[in-house]
Design an enzyme around this catalytic site. Structure first.
Site, PDB file in Angstrom:
ATOM      1  CD  GLU A   2      -1.815   1.374   3.114  1.00  0.00           C
ATOM      2  OE1 GLU A   2      -1.535   0.427   3.858  1.00  0.00           O
ATOM      3  OE2 GLU A   2      -2.322   2.420   3.505  1.00  0.00           O
ATOM      4  CG  ASP A  33       0.895   1.869   6.650  1.00  0.00           C
ATOM      5  OD1 ASP A  33       2.013   1.331   6.465  1.00  0.00           O
ATOM      6  OD2 ASP A  33       0.591   3.007   6.238  1.00  0.00           O
ATOM      7  CG  ASP A  84      -2.993   2.567   9.696  1.00  0.00           C
ATOM      8  OD1 ASP A  84      -3.415   1.742   8.847  1.00  0.00           O
ATOM      9  OD2 ASP A  84      -2.474   3.660   9.388  1.00  0.00           O
ATOM     10  CG  ASP A 105      -7.031   4.527   6.732  1.00  0.00           C
ATOM     11  OD1 ASP A 105      -8.243   4.292   6.933  1.00  0.00           O
ATOM     12  OD2 ASP A 105      -6.556   5.671   6.571  1.00  0.00           O
TER      13      ASP A 105
END
Ligand code: TTJ
Length: 641
Positions: free
Chosen positions: A428, A505, A507, A509
């Site tokens: 990403e 990542d 997190d 998102d």
């Protein structure tokens, strides 16, 4: 004489007990399952007898209650099951209904029937599966009662009182046997919706549902004088309607047909079929007859109106049905059901008559309602356009040369062409992608950066999915095509990478993007997941570096907690990684790419399915559940992603 009857009764009662014992031994054979679904079935079995009495023209009220003691009651105002003694068996009709398998049908006098046939297994099955069952009949100014336990007759049908001559009906109360059912607590929700459905299908019937159980008290009355028209309206509630509900009813050769339909501005068809009030889950001749004629009539009109030109091909069946909600209900004196769950109507005459009546009625209606006709045809045009675009998108995609490198030039492929040693990392973000390209082992590791959030394939239509750059790139990169819609073109033997690693990542998102990717694989390339080719990279959340000694990567909060405990009183610096982009190439290599030191989580098909379910919710229009989910799972997502 009395002795003889008793003898006969004894002989019969042995056969009866054997019959009901068979039901108790293999309940699933009779009611499908012993789960909540099978449990609810008991109520439907009894209710269907009352609906039959309604169909025969003698009952307009049915009452169903869930009682405080765990029993259920069904009561109607029909003629009452006959209390007289049957010559052949020496039993009352009441006792026969409750103790002889499939006895129900024998009392019918023509007309349409639900119970006692293949579907309605009959009241005796309910009796066999109940700890106890009591029946009360009001007939001829008298009240009669009888009790059974686990299917066994406990007393003769007894006159217990009197009533007004015109007060007739049947009332049954039973307690499901907890040695048979997994759970014996009735859940009101599906019972209520089934009763409402019955009310829609029988506009002259009033059905009352009452929950008398402590804390759940409620009473609902269903009366739907507008019948299946109102049903279609209810099914379309909250949707954007294209026109008012179209309705017709007619009969021929003893078969009765009723149809209601309405188009909404959506790309689904929802056609419910019924025969004698029985939901035909697997469809059958009536549905086929309706669909075929609807397609023919619409194509004829489209040509007459010049909407389809001579060179144009016809609309397909699914073109003309996109957006359609319909109820097709027929009444047949002798229905035959086939299929896996015996819910597919098999009578050819039902198909023929449904088609014939539908042809005539549609022409009568559309000739007078050109505006509606035009709206329906424009739904078909829209669908046909999308279908053609999808077909074209697919041809384009598949005609690309096999080893074409991605469409937007971002794949950094590996040198090896031996799939067994190759890995592709879907990364990403461009910056992380850049670091990964530097950090990787160029010989065996390919990097495919993707930007932002890929399209949610659960919601998007096929042409959009295939037009999406990220998705195109992935399909081309993996090299094995995809399966969906127009046949299965997926060929796993062409897969160019043994491992496909999702790298996002740590997190929320990142978790969301991973979820979307999993959904894509699950829907279009499930074999990849099944064969264990899909992985999720687990980048560390922290790096701790003690005053003296080597630094350590920690992959979740638990690991950090543990580290803190084990290094109490020691000095160390703690570095928290927010995203992959924050790591330099050597860190990225060490933590996420290097097969010796990285952590990969292999994805199972359950993960894919879950992702797909979750995606539906995350991407749906309802904001509240989405927020709730993200907050509740934020921590989990940080750890797992
Ligand atoms: C059958 O034909 C002769 C007249 O009585 C008809 C009859 O049996 N009607 C009838 C049965 N009405 N209601 C039922 C019935 C109701 C419940 C709640 C349960 C059962 C097993 C049957």
């Amino acid at each position: 004489m009395a002795t003889k009857v008793t003898n006969e009764y004894t002989a019969d009662s042995i056969a009866v007990l054997e019959g009901l014992e068979a039901v108790r031994k293999r309940p699933g054979m009779y009611i499908g399952s012993v789960s909540t679904k099978g449990l609810n079935h008991l109520i439907y079995e009894i209710v269907d007898n009352s609906v039959d009495e309604h169909l025969a023209g003698y009952c307009n009220e049915i009452y169903v209650s869930l009682n405080g003691d765990g029993t259920a009651t069904v009561k109607d105002n029909g003629r009452g099951i006959p209390v007289g003694i049957n010559k052949k068996t020496g039993l009352t009709a009441v006792e026969m209904v409750f103790t002889i398998l499939h006895a129900g049908g024998k009392f019918g006098t023509g007309g349409y029937k639900i119970s006692g046939g293949l579907h309605g297994v009959g009241a005796s099955v309910v009796n066999a599966l109940s700890t106890y069952l009591t029946v009360c009949v009001h007939q001829g100014g008298k009240v009669y009662e009888q009790r059974y336990e686990q299917g066994k007759t406990m007393n003769q049908l007894t006159e217990t009182g009197s009533c007004r001559k015109n007060d007739t009906g049947t009332e049954v109360t039973f307690l499901p046997d907890d040695t048979i059912f997994e759970k014996t607590y009735f859940k009101e929700e599906s019972i209520i919706s089934r009763l409402h459905e019955t009310a829609y299908l029988n506009p002259n019937l009033t059905i009352t549902f009452e929950n008398k159980r402590f804390g759940e008290e409620k009473k609902l009355t269903f009366h739907e004088p507008d019948g299946i028209r109102a049903y279609v309206e209810a099914l379309n509630e909250g949707k954007e309607k294209v026109h008012d509900v179209v309705y017709y009813k007619n009969d021929r050769d003893g078969i009765e047909l009723e149809v209601a339909f309405q188009f909404v501005d959506e790309f689904q068809e929802n056609i419910l079929g019924f025969c004698n009030d029985i939901y035909t889950q697997e469809g059958g001749t009536h549905i086929t007859g309706f669909k075929a004629k609807f397609t023919t009539v619409l194509n004829q009109y489209a040509r007459e109106l010049g909407i389809l030109k001579e060179k144009d091909s016809n609309f397909t069946g699914s073109d003309v049905r996109n957006g359609m909600t319909a109820v097709v209900a027929i009444k047949h004196p002798d229905p035959r059901f086939e299929g896996q769950t015996k819910t597919k109507l098999d009578n050819p005459d039902a198909g023929k008559i449904t088609g014939d009546i539908t042809g005539e009625e549609l022409v009568l209606f559309f000739d007078k309602n050109l505006d509606t006709l035009k709206k329906v045809i424009s739904c078909a045009e829209k669908s046909a356009k999308i279908r053609k675009a999808e077909e074209k998108a697919k041809t384009n995609l598949l005609s690309k040369p096999k080893f074409s490198i991605d469409s937007n030039g971002k794949l950094a492929n590996c040198e090896s062409r031996k799939p067994e040693e190759c890995e592709v990392f879907i990364v990403e973000g461009d910056s992380a992608g850049g670091s990964a390209k530097t950090a990787r082992n160029r010989r065996t590791q390919a990097i495919l950066p993707i930007r932002g959030k890929i399209l949610n394939v659960e919601k998007a239509s096929m042409d959009k999915v295939l037009a999406n750059a990220e998705i195109k790139t992935m399909i081309n990169t993996f090299g094995c095509g995809f399966s969906e819609g127009y046949g299965n073109d997926f060929d796993i033997s062409k897969l160019r990478y043994n491992k496909i690693v999702i790298m996002t990542d740590a997190d929320v998102d990142g978790a969301h993007i991973a979820t979307l990717l999993l959904t894509f694989f699950y829907r279009f390339m499930p074999e990849l997941i099944l064969a264990g080719h899909v992985y999720i990279a687990m980048p560390p959340l922290y790096k701790v570096v003690p005053k003296r000694g080597e630094g350590t990567y920690l992959y979740d909060d638990r690991a950090l907690e543990l580290y803190r405990k084990e290094h109490k009183g020691q000095n160390f610096t703690l570095q928290r990684y927010k995203g992959l982009g924050e790591m330099d190439a050597s860190q990225l290599w060490e933590t996420t790419l290097n097969p010796e030191t990285r952590i990969l989580k292999q994805v199972g098909i359950e993960d894919g399915k879950m992702a797909s379910d979750v995606t539906g919710m995350l991407m749906g229009s309802d904001v509240a559940p989405r927020k709730k989910f993200i907050y509740e799972h934020a921590k989990e997502a940080e750890i797992d992603a």
